[in-house]
Design an enzyme around this catalytic site. Structure first.
Site, PDB file in Angstrom:
ATOM      1  N   THR A 177       0.874  -1.159   0.000  1.00 11.25           N
ATOM      2  CA  THR A 177       0.000   0.000   0.000  1.00 11.25           C
ATOM      3  C   THR A 177       0.915   1.213   0.000  1.00 11.25           C
ATOM      4  O   THR A 177       2.071   1.097   0.345  1.00 11.25           O
ATOM      5  CB  THR A 177      -0.853  -0.066   1.281  1.00 11.25           C
ATOM      6  OG1 THR A 177      -1.741  -1.174   1.170  1.00 11.25           O
ATOM      7  CG2 THR A 177      -1.631   1.193   1.537  1.00 11.25           C
ATOM      8  N   GLY A 229      -0.291  -3.005   5.916  1.00  9.46           N
ATOM      9  CA  GLY A 229      -0.143  -4.328   6.522  1.00  9.46           C
ATOM     10  C   GLY A 229      -1.306  -5.201   6.138  1.00  9.46           C
ATOM     11  O   GLY A 229      -2.034  -4.911   5.193  1.00  9.46           O
ATOM     12  N   GLY A 231      -4.726  -6.154   6.144  1.00 11.45           N
ATOM     13  CA  GLY A 231      -5.832  -5.251   6.429  1.00 11.45           C
ATOM     14  C   GLY A 231      -6.817  -5.702   7.484  1.00 11.45           C
ATOM     15  O   GLY A 231      -7.301  -4.889   8.276  1.00 11.45           O
TER      16      GLY A 231
END
Lengths: 311, 311
Positions: A177, A229, A231
């Protein structure tokens, strides 16, 4: 002169240090350095924290090394579904989108939701209709599809993973992300996060990135946070707002609150990942419990770092 | 004998007290009383808090008086898009769905996401595909469409609103969410929320109801909370988790934490609405800053109330 600061991340759960090539490492650090410079330039010109985080995230969305915008992974149905959120710590206004396709810069769509709609969170085709009405640029599938560099990297990773078959599949992309947090010269802070989600994600899964309080949060009273990380546990832990509450209600510093959440609370939910944060005094922290986190931080007092692994 | 408790709501922002007819008031209180009894019966038989809140919310979803399940309002495109979430305070597991159509009981779909998937939050057609694979019942459009009682009520409300044209349009339906919180005899707590969203909602808008930490949250250490109100400020305030943090980090009681959030923090964001909550000792609180909130609470120590307006 007031202190202003920006921090960015390109995801936790990096390529293992022993597998990365010097060329790959240079490509990542160059891209991170450019996004950091783009966002910092806004702050240097007296721009707002909101504009700085938008700019840095757009920069990361526009290259194919990270799982957001152009580099978004493929969902199970063969197309990219992207999520993004932005929050303004001065006003507590926020905008978020989930499951949008073909949007060049999902963070700009989230920003437009924040500034041009009565809503906070739009999803799917409705969000795309809102994008069209607000002249947000779309790109054809090929834009997200054809990058040579992306394919090369993917092949390299697949090769690495086949050789190490106990590693989680596609470990790098799963957590890839991007995000940015900034404190501007006026002491206003903001956070932004953008993601292409998980490789092979199914069933319209939404992760923590676009969820206010989970993957993204900003409040001038406390902190601006962008997470990366796995989610699901980040949602269950309401991770970003937890840092804010530890600062507001327990008087922890930014660094202590982030460390407590990342190293004590998240591991209780088997959550691997990390976060970046700033407070309204311009302090920054970058904390992760994974092997690495693509990251960078820069302020006007001489701090300037770009790194991938634990130091 | 341990204390066990259930509380439910059918939305804040009720019909104005001066406009409700005795027949309408009786229909609402009967429906609330039945949902309360259905959920309480689970607790009496030694069932879990999770099963009690599911059962109560299913009961509210199955009648057409509230904006959830069968009674969901129409979105701008002429169909109902429903959202729901459930959270188990013992495990911090959670399941949520957004923008699903034709699902008879969205809360059962959220429960199935929590128990049968690796994900927390599914949306749209992907969530419906997951529903089909897990044998979740669907209903045709007519199920959500043809109720005589719903039409009658709607006509009555429209008549009332035309006579009072300074009132927000469709004030009742806008806030009509349903929810339940429970503490079982083992001291485990849970929360569930289900909604049809806003009348005329556009652009795939998602409100606070399905967002863990915003409209729904449960943690045995602190509280189980289900919110109802104007969704956008409830998202920006991370409302449900804020109550939990005030309890965990500032040692406030359930009641004091809820009052502080509803009467001090939410009004700063112009947020009208309310919430119900329990803690793991079986205390319950029902707090709102609107004129009314459809609600009920029952425990095994003699408490049993169903009401709409301030007492």
């Amino acid at each position: 002169m007031a202190k202003f600061t920006i921090a960015i991340h390109g995801g936790a759960g990096t390529i293992l240090k022993k597998e990365i090539t010097p060329e790959q490492e240079k490509a990542y650090t160059t891209a991170l350095g450019q996004a950091l410079a783009d966002g910092f330039a806004i702050l240097e010109k007296g721009g707002t924290a909101v504009d700085a985080v938008r700019t840095a995230v757009v920069s990361l969305e526009n290259i194919d090394l990270f799982n957001a915008g152009k580099g978004s992974v493929f969902a199970n149905e063969g197309s990219q579904e992207m999520d993004a959120a932005i929050m303004d710590g001065q006003t507590l206004k926020a905008g978020a989108v989930a499951a949008v396709k073909n949007i060049r810069n999902p963070i700009e769509l989230a920003y437009t939701v924040m500034t041009q709609s009565d809503h906070v969170f739009l999803n799917g085709r409705g969000a795309e209709e809102f994008a069209r009405q607000n002249a947000i640029p779309f790109e054809p599938d090929e834009y997200f599809f054809t990058s040579l560099r992306y394919e090369q990297l993917k092949q390299a990773q697949e090769k690495g993973e086949m050789m190490l078959d106990h590693r989680p599949l596609n470990h790098d992309k799963k957590f890839g992300t991007v995000g940015a947090v900034a404190c501007d010269a006026s002491g206003n802070i903001a956070a932004a996060t953008s993601t292409g989600g998980m490789t092979n994600k199914k069933f319209g899964r939404i992760g923590d990135s676009p969820l206010i309080g989970c993957g993204t949060y900003a409040n001038n009273k406390t902190c601006a946070i962008s997470c990366t990380g796995h989610g699901e546990p980040f949602i269950r832990a309401v991770t970003a707002y937890d840092v804010s509450c530890l600062m507001e209600y327990k008087n922890l510093s930014l660094q202590d609150a982030m460390r407590f959440v990342v190293h004590d609370k998240l591991p209780q939910l088997d959550a691997e990942g990390g976060m970046i944060g700033v407070d309204a005094q311009g302090h920054a922290a970058l904390v992760f419990n994974s092997e690495g986190m693509y990251r960078g931080v820069k302020n006007n007092k001489g701090l300037h770092e770009v790194s991938i692994y634990k130091s």
